[in-house]
Write an enzyme that holds these catalytic residues in place. Structure first.
Site, PDB file in Angstrom:
ATOM      1  N   THR A 140      16.976   3.470  -9.416  1.00  0.00           N
ATOM      2  CA  THR A 140      15.417   3.491  -9.405  1.00  0.00           C
ATOM      3  C   THR A 140      15.161   5.079  -9.312  1.00  0.00           C
ATOM      4  O   THR A 140      15.742   5.697  -8.750  1.00  0.00           O
ATOM      5  CB  THR A 140      14.735   2.832  -8.548  1.00  0.00           C
ATOM      6  OG1 THR A 140      13.482   3.020  -8.489  1.00  0.00           O
ATOM      7  CG2 THR A 140      15.332   3.128  -7.196  1.00  0.00           C
ATOM      8  N   GLU A 192      13.998  -2.187  -5.276  1.00  0.00           N
ATOM      9  CA  GLU A 192      14.659  -2.295  -3.887  1.00  0.00           C
ATOM     10  C   GLU A 192      14.482  -3.597  -3.489  1.00  0.00           C
ATOM     11  O   GLU A 192      15.198  -4.139  -2.243  1.00  0.00           O
ATOM     12  CB  GLU A 192      14.277  -1.258  -2.891  1.00  0.00           C
ATOM     13  CG  GLU A 192      14.671   0.060  -3.116  1.00  0.00           C
ATOM     14  CD  GLU A 192      13.713   0.894  -4.091  1.00  0.00           C
ATOM     15  OE1 GLU A 192      12.902   0.382  -4.921  1.00  0.00           O
ATOM     16  OE2 GLU A 192      13.782   2.151  -3.744  1.00  0.00           O
ATOM     17  N   LYS A 249       3.823   6.491 -12.162  1.00  0.00           N
ATOM     18  CA  LYS A 249       4.234   5.179 -13.107  1.00  0.00           C
ATOM     19  C   LYS A 249       3.450   5.042 -14.316  1.00  0.00           C
ATOM     20  O   LYS A 249       2.398   4.812 -14.481  1.00  0.00           O
ATOM     21  CB  LYS A 249       4.092   3.917 -12.142  1.00  0.00           C
ATOM     22  CG  LYS A 249       4.996   2.928 -12.765  1.00  0.00           C
ATOM     23  CD  LYS A 249       5.561   2.193 -11.524  1.00  0.00           C
ATOM     24  CE  LYS A 249       6.788   1.003 -12.108  1.00  0.00           C
ATOM     25  NZ  LYS A 249       6.823   0.102 -11.408  1.00  0.00           N
ATOM     26  N   TRP A 257       9.319   5.214 -14.242  1.00  0.00           N
ATOM     27  CA  TRP A 257       8.805   6.199 -13.273  1.00  0.00           C
ATOM     28  C   TRP A 257       8.899   7.717 -14.093  1.00  0.00           C
ATOM     29  O   TRP A 257       9.975   7.835 -14.788  1.00  0.00           O
ATOM     30  CB  TRP A 257       9.861   6.356 -12.320  1.00  0.00           C
ATOM     31  CG  TRP A 257       9.578   5.068 -11.352  1.00  0.00           C
ATOM     32  CD1 TRP A 257      10.468   3.925 -11.162  1.00  0.00           C
ATOM     33  CD2 TRP A 257       8.523   4.787 -10.458  1.00  0.00           C
ATOM     34  NE1 TRP A 257       9.847   3.093 -10.134  1.00  0.00           N
ATOM     35  CE2 TRP A 257       8.809   3.417  -9.630  1.00  0.00           C
ATOM     36  CE3 TRP A 257       7.199   5.449 -10.157  1.00  0.00           C
ATOM     37  CZ2 TRP A 257       7.755   3.150  -8.930  1.00  0.00           C
ATOM     38  CZ3 TRP A 257       6.380   5.043  -9.161  1.00  0.00           C
ATOM     39  CH2 TRP A 257       6.489   3.837  -8.624  1.00  0.00           C
TER      40      TRP A 257
HETATM   41  P1  AMP Z   1      10.277  -0.342  -9.495  1.00  0.00           P
HETATM   42  O1  AMP Z   1      11.038  -0.200  -8.531  1.00  0.00           O
HETATM   43  O2  AMP Z   1      10.231   0.367 -10.604  1.00  0.00           O
HETATM   44  O3  AMP Z   1       9.767  -1.800  -9.826  1.00  0.00           O
HETATM   45  O4  AMP Z   1       8.490   0.050  -9.029  1.00  0.00           O
HETATM   46  C1  AMP Z   1       8.037  -0.683  -7.862  1.00  0.00           C
HETATM   47  C2  AMP Z   1       6.516   0.088  -7.633  1.00  0.00           C
HETATM   48  O5  AMP Z   1       5.796  -0.286  -8.643  1.00  0.00           O
HETATM   49  C3  AMP Z   1       5.934  -0.416  -6.316  1.00  0.00           C
HETATM   50  O6  AMP Z   1       6.399   0.200  -5.101  1.00  0.00           O
HETATM   51  C4  AMP Z   1       4.402   0.112  -6.748  1.00  0.00           C
HETATM   52  O7  AMP Z   1       4.399   1.287  -6.344  1.00  0.00           O
HETATM   53  C5  AMP Z   1       4.538  -0.061  -7.930  1.00  0.00           C
HETATM   54  N1  AMP Z   1       3.937  -1.706  -8.186  1.00  0.00           N
HETATM   55  C6  AMP Z   1       4.590  -2.675  -8.460  1.00  0.00           C
HETATM   56  N2  AMP Z   1       3.793  -4.045  -8.534  1.00  0.00           N
HETATM   57  C7  AMP Z   1       2.485  -3.255  -8.461  1.00  0.00           C
HETATM   58  C8  AMP Z   1       1.388  -4.037  -8.499  1.00  0.00           C
HETATM   59  N3  AMP Z   1       1.008  -5.286  -8.610  1.00  0.00           N
HETATM   60  N4  AMP Z   1      -0.071  -3.189  -8.155  1.00  0.00           N
HETATM   61  C9  AMP Z   1       0.357  -1.784  -7.829  1.00  0.00           C
HETATM   62  N5  AMP Z   1       1.554  -1.234  -8.022  1.00  0.00           N
HETATM   63  C10 AMP Z   1       2.687  -2.154  -8.116  1.00  0.00           C
END
Ligand code: AMP
Length: 539
Positions: free
Chosen positions: A185, A330, A439, A444
């Site tokens: 990630t 994670e 994001k 990312w």
């Molecule tokens: P990833 O590890 O790439 O799946 O990204 C996870 C991150 O995406 C989380 O820590 C949040 O910052 C963001 N994220 C995931 N789901 C949501 C949601 N429903 N609303 C807002 N941010 C989210």
């Protein structure tokens, strides 16, 4: 006193054996580079998984070896998920959208032995191969007829590799805590970090998320994962579908194409699909422009970023209920999921929508808390924001090859880098982020890497990058620059300067000049103050 029950291991092998025996006729439909509509079944796919396991053994793979994939969502990637993990190797899904240097960093850090690659990513790998220090060879995910010309060394064709292999394989008895898959990630500061999932964490996550209170997959559902299989195992649904006998529809490289998604939904009777807001905006645009309908589609899971209110309202008019989920790489990834409490259904529409847009309530298996900067737990009052922290059997204990302290707070909780409120009914809402990343379209962008690239320009005294709202990509980077005294750089020159230094889709659309960038007491750029300064800015 110990219980006296059997302690059979929770493994992906057991999940595969179960699905092959109980749901052999469940369909898997895929769009691939060499076939616009490939059809198979769990039974056929798992037979090929046995052949793949024999082929992997002949390639000389040893227990624990990391085997990489660079591929879109389709049946061959499905076979790799099961074949690699059940053989005792680690399926390392690499995000092909990353900048080439990041891909080689990740593959070298993971010490990948073989790379299974979609033909479309072969040219990129050809450029990279000399930098991949541990890779012994490449397998192109296609048929003999569609094999591309390539300069990749020690290259095989997937279909030729497995063809003629035995349909029997003596699966190893695996410890349920052994590693099954690896996903890096970039959602943290510094180099991408590896999250190493275990068989146990993966099976528990599937059990937890398959409950009716959450995804509720079932044999009479058809699920289309539009979240990539290189992004947290397509949110786990490839395992959940095998557990529940749910038909799978894989869109291959057509993830962001509203027309293909609508066609797949209508022709394959998709009832349920998962993806980030950007893909559902693409689907919605197509439906609105073409006048098409998606009558079989009942539910959409939206996650990875906040769901725009207008998107949920528009999907309601098509009879499609959007459910927000929250989690992260994670966390395997799911931590919360939004289904309303029964009495909330009687609320006035807009109030109901306020609840539906939140990130939802906990799934059994995960614990969460919000904490102040000095570590004090904060109330679940729906008003007080705090650092969102989690723990549980499918939450990362430590990043691959890093100390536990890099992932964990001293008391064993994991700080998500998200800031949230939680209301009295347990509905969590993300309000901010402490991690310095952006994001965009579900993937990312490292603000630090973009800043460092911009700082390389001779006329830039200081550069900062923040995420600002964007109607299509949810968030896009904005470059904020302090000019070097006596110089007068133009914004287009600065943005053009970034070309080739970072991934194209990381380049900000806009650059603004300021006299000064705010700093914290410790001398760091204050992103919070910058976000406040540009509160009204949007693309
Ligand atoms: P990833 O590890 O790439 O799946 O990204 C996870 C991150 O995406 C989380 O820590 C949040 O910052 C963001 N994220 C995931 N789901 C949501 C949601 N429903 N609303 C807002 N941010 C989210």
């Amino acid at each position: 006193m110990l219980g006296q029950m059997m302690d059979d291991a929770l493994t992906i092998t057991s999940l595969m054996k179960f699905a092959a025996r109980v749901f052999p006729d469940t369909e898997i439909v895929s769009v691939t580079g060499d076939n616009p509509r490939h059809r198979s079944t769990f039974g056929e796919a798992f037979t090929r998984v046995h052949q793949l396991a024999n082929a992997l053994a002949k390639l000389g793979c040893a227990p624990g070896d990391r085997i990489a994939t660079l591929a879109w969502n389709d049946y061959r990637h499905f076979e790799l998920y099961y074949g690699i993990s059940s053989s005792g190797y680690v399926c390392h899904t690499i995000n092909p959208r990353l900048f080439p240097e990041q891909i080689s960093y990740i593959a070298n850090h993971a010490e990948d032995q073989w790379v299974f690659v979609d033909p479309v990513f072969v040219p990129m790998l050809e450029q990279l191969q000399d930098a991949l220090t541990t890779v012994r060879g490449y397998v192109i995910l296609t048929s003999k007829a569609a094999m591309p010309e390539t300069t990749l060394k020690n290259v095989r064709c997937y279909e030729e590799l497995i063809e003629g292999e035995s349909e029997n394989f003596d699966w190893p008895e695996l410890d349920e805590n052994s590693a099954c898959s690896l996903c890096y990630t970039s959602g943290t500061t510094g180099n991408p970090k590896g999250v190493l999932y275990s068989h146990r964490s993966t099976v528990l996550h599937s059990l937890g998320t398959n409950s009716k209170a959450t995804l509720g997959l079932a044999p009479d559902e058809t699920i289309m994962p539009v979240v990539p299989m290189f992004h947290v195992n397509a949110w786990g649904c490839v395992y959940g579908a095998a557990m529940a006998g749910t038909k799978l529809v894989f869109p291959g490289p057509k993830m962001g194409d509203g027309e293909t998604l609508a066609a797949l939904i209508n022709e394959e009777s998709v009832t349920f699909a998962m993806g980030v807001p950007t893909v559902w905006l693409a689907l919605l645009n197509y439906l609105q422009e073409s006048g098409s309908k998606v009558e079989t589609l009942q539910r959409l899971v939206v996650g990875g970023a906040a769901c725009p209110r207008s998107l949920m309202e528009a999907m309601d008019t098509y009879g499609v209920a959007m459910h927000v989920g929250w989690g992260m790489t994670e966390m395997s990834p799911l931590g919360t999921y939004n289904t309303l409490l029964p009495w909330m259904n009687d609320l006035p529409e807009q109030e109901k929508l306020d609840y539906r847009l939140k990130a939802g309530r906990l799934i059994y298996g995960v614990e969460m808390r919000i904490a102040s900067e000095d570590g004090k737990e904060l109330p679940w009052d729906g008003k007080t924001p705090g650092r969102l922290q989690v723990r549980g059997p499918w939450v990362c204990k430590s990043y691959y090859k890093l100390d536990q302290s890099d992932a964990h707070l001293p008391d064993g909780w994991f700080d998500t880098g998200d800031v949230a409120t939680i209301d009295q009914y347990g509905f969590m809402q993300i309000t901010d982020r402490t991690k310095d990343v952006i994001k965009s379209g579900g993937e990312w962008i490292s603000s630090i890497d973009v800043e460092n690239a911009a700082m390389g320009h001779e006329d830039v005294a200081e550069a900062a990058v923040i995420g600002v709202p964007h109607p299509k990509w949810t968030e896009r980077p904005l470059l904020i620059v302090v000019k070097r005294p006596g110089s007068d750089p133009q914004k287009n020159d600065l943005l053009a300067y970034l070309d080739g230094k970072i991934a194209k889709w990381w380049i900000p659309e806009d650059c603004v000049f300021v006299d000064e960038i705010p700093h914290t007491a410790t001398g760091k750029m204050s992103k919070k103050d910058l976000r406040d300064m540009f509160n009204d800015y949007s693309y």
